[in-house]
Scaffold this active site. Sequence first.
Site, PDB file in Angstrom:
ATOM      1  N   ASN A 207      66.694   0.888  54.466  1.00 56.10           N
ATOM      2  CA  ASN A 207      66.294   2.210  54.919  1.00 56.10           C
ATOM      3  C   ASN A 207      65.901   3.038  53.696  1.00 56.10           C
ATOM      4  O   ASN A 207      65.979   2.569  52.554  1.00 56.10           O
ATOM      5  CB  ASN A 207      67.403   2.877  55.740  1.00 56.10           C
ATOM      6  CG  ASN A 207      68.704   3.057  54.963  1.00 56.10           C
ATOM      7  OD1 ASN A 207      68.699   3.292  53.750  1.00 56.10           O
ATOM      8  ND2 ASN A 207      69.832   2.950  55.654  1.00 56.10           N
ATOM      9  N   ARG A 208      65.484   4.254  53.919  1.00 57.27           N
ATOM     10  CA  ARG A 208      64.961   5.064  52.820  1.00 57.27           C
ATOM     11  C   ARG A 208      66.033   5.308  51.744  1.00 57.27           C
ATOM     12  O   ARG A 208      65.753   5.208  50.551  1.00 57.27           O
ATOM     13  CB  ARG A 208      64.434   6.394  53.366  1.00 57.27           C
ATOM     14  CG  ARG A 208      63.839   7.288  52.308  1.00 57.27           C
ATOM     15  CD  ARG A 208      62.883   8.311  52.882  1.00 57.27           C
ATOM     16  NE  ARG A 208      63.293   8.844  54.175  1.00 57.27           N
ATOM     17  CZ  ARG A 208      62.456   9.512  54.986  1.00 57.27           C
ATOM     18  NH1 ARG A 208      61.207   9.716  54.618  1.00 57.27           N
ATOM     19  NH2 ARG A 208      62.881   9.987  56.134  1.00 57.27           N
ATOM     20  N   LYS A 209      67.260   5.601  52.166  1.00 54.73           N
ATOM     21  CA  LYS A 209      68.340   5.866  51.214  1.00 54.73           C
ATOM     22  C   LYS A 209      68.644   4.619  50.375  1.00 54.73           C
ATOM     23  O   LYS A 209      68.824   4.698  49.151  1.00 54.73           O
ATOM     24  CB  LYS A 209      69.582   6.327  51.966  1.00 54.73           C
ATOM     25  CG  LYS A 209      70.777   6.643  51.081  1.00 54.73           C
ATOM     26  CD  LYS A 209      71.914   7.208  51.917  1.00 54.73           C
ATOM     27  CE  LYS A 209      73.133   7.542  51.059  1.00 54.73           C
ATOM     28  NZ  LYS A 209      73.799   6.337  50.551  1.00 54.73           N
ATOM     29  N   GLU A 210      68.712   3.465  51.033  1.00 59.21           N
ATOM     30  CA  GLU A 210      68.993   2.217  50.319  1.00 59.21           C
ATOM     31  C   GLU A 210      67.888   1.878  49.328  1.00 59.21           C
ATOM     32  O   GLU A 210      68.156   1.397  48.221  1.00 59.21           O
ATOM     33  CB  GLU A 210      69.169   1.077  51.327  1.00 59.21           C
ATOM     34  CG  GLU A 210      70.441   1.196  52.163  1.00 59.21           C
ATOM     35  CD  GLU A 210      70.454   0.273  53.358  1.00 59.21           C
ATOM     36  OE1 GLU A 210      71.545  -0.012  53.877  1.00 59.21           O
ATOM     37  OE2 GLU A 210      69.354  -0.160  53.801  1.00 59.21           O
ATOM     38  N   ASP A 277      69.637  -3.021  62.950  1.00 54.85           N
ATOM     39  CA  ASP A 277      69.866  -4.379  63.451  1.00 54.85           C
ATOM     40  C   ASP A 277      68.730  -4.813  64.371  1.00 54.85           C
ATOM     41  O   ASP A 277      68.302  -5.972  64.356  1.00 54.85           O
ATOM     42  CB  ASP A 277      71.189  -4.443  64.221  1.00 54.85           C
ATOM     43  CG  ASP A 277      72.387  -4.086  63.355  1.00 54.85           C
ATOM     44  OD1 ASP A 277      72.343  -4.355  62.148  1.00 54.85           O
ATOM     45  OD2 ASP A 277      73.359  -3.533  63.903  1.00 54.85           O
TER      46      ASP A 277
END
Length: 496
Positions: A207-210, A277
């Site tokens: 995701n964007r944060k990761e 998921d």
Amino acid sequence: MTEETTDFTADLERIAGARLLCVGDAMLDRFIYGSVDRISPEAPIPVLQIQCEQAMLGGAGNVARNLSALGTESCFLTVLGRDEAGRMLIGLVGEETSIEAQLLFEENRRTTVKRRYIAGGQQLLRADDELVAQIAPASVADLLSRAETDLATSGGLILSDYGKGVLTDAVVTRLIEMARAAGRPIVVDPKGADFGRYAGATILTPNRKELAEASRLPVGTDAEVEEAARKIIESCDVAMVLVTRSQDGMTLVRADAPPLHLKAAAREVYDVSGAGDTVVAVLAAGLAAGIPVERAAELANLAAGIVVGKAGTAVATPGEILNAQHATSLMSMDRKTVPLSTAAETIRGWRTHGLKIGFTNGCFDLLHPGHVSLLAQARKVCDRLVVGLNSDASVKRLKGEDRPVQSEAARAAVLGSLASVDLVVIFAEDTPIHLIETLRPDVLVKGADYTVETVVGAEIVQSYGGRVVLATLEAGFSTTGTIGKLTGGKLTGRKA
């Protein structure tokens, strides 16, 4: 002449025939629903009056559950504790007939449980019960042995990493080596700031944060997301990155191609639990089925838009994905258009009520009174009418390069608006033989320009006691003639 559209019907049918190996951290997701009417006198917190609880497969288990919803078989490999949560997970996995569960157990391991407390559609609190620890050497050896055996029959590998200890560095490295040696695509839902541990993977889905944490770059704009993803590709030795960006959709970045930015497909966001998921499951199933990554990413984007509109860790079915596709292209929801698997299930339900099933098929390009009459006649000889609709690619092969005039989504929506039609199933083949064999209609209807002997599928229907009906034709109507009038006779396609 047709508008540009993507035919996902054939893709979803191919996905239903795929098989994947899914390895990762399983957990039990518990949802506690209730109402809040007052603030506690003990502290400034709401008091939740519990009304019901629900337990679901979480983590890698939710990936396997999403594969099952697509009709995709999977081998699910994980390590659990011998505790109450582990026993509940055994029962939940056992309810999914498409999952081959290979669950390993450790005496001193604690199965992760996530409890979410919800009132008025809002999550009040999440409480996690877990003990993060790497799996034992004996479990590593057993897991890798089982994975190597399964990769011989699975079309791809999913690594669902929640950082709970199943996917150790050694396990990840060896699994990727085995999958690459077998020529299988490898889809990784990554965890942590070091994506280098997934070197050799086909595609990562942060995701964007990761992505920001792993690349140490800003990810606010399209250009920044692309730059960060390319850094991961170059520094971590992976082929592609699919970034999930919440309300900004998704971005697919490949080393040798321009980025693909996909707008968010969600109409209403209710619960984002497990949406990642769903993305992993649909993307991996698409790649395992041999679908190009761009199309697989589009399918994953549609599926993600569906599950965030549901409560809990939800799944997206082929019928929902197909409806979402048509809703996107037509700005209206056509709930009568379903894939073959959903049609078969619906018909089984109709038959339990003693209803007679009729079937007819065609291209139905530029619907005219002749079509309407045929469908009305077909509906009179049955209780429920299913229409097989040729896909855009199929119409082009049958009618010529200038056809169809209308996309399959538009043609399906028009058919679905008729009271005489109960279901529409789009098929990619040139004939509806496979549909007829699967649905086994009681009545097969075609126009009187055929004879019973020349109707495709007639012998099949008659073999089990069904009958063939030839409908009266309305003279003076044809799609070819209509197009000829509109184009001044300049038509290269074959007769409708």
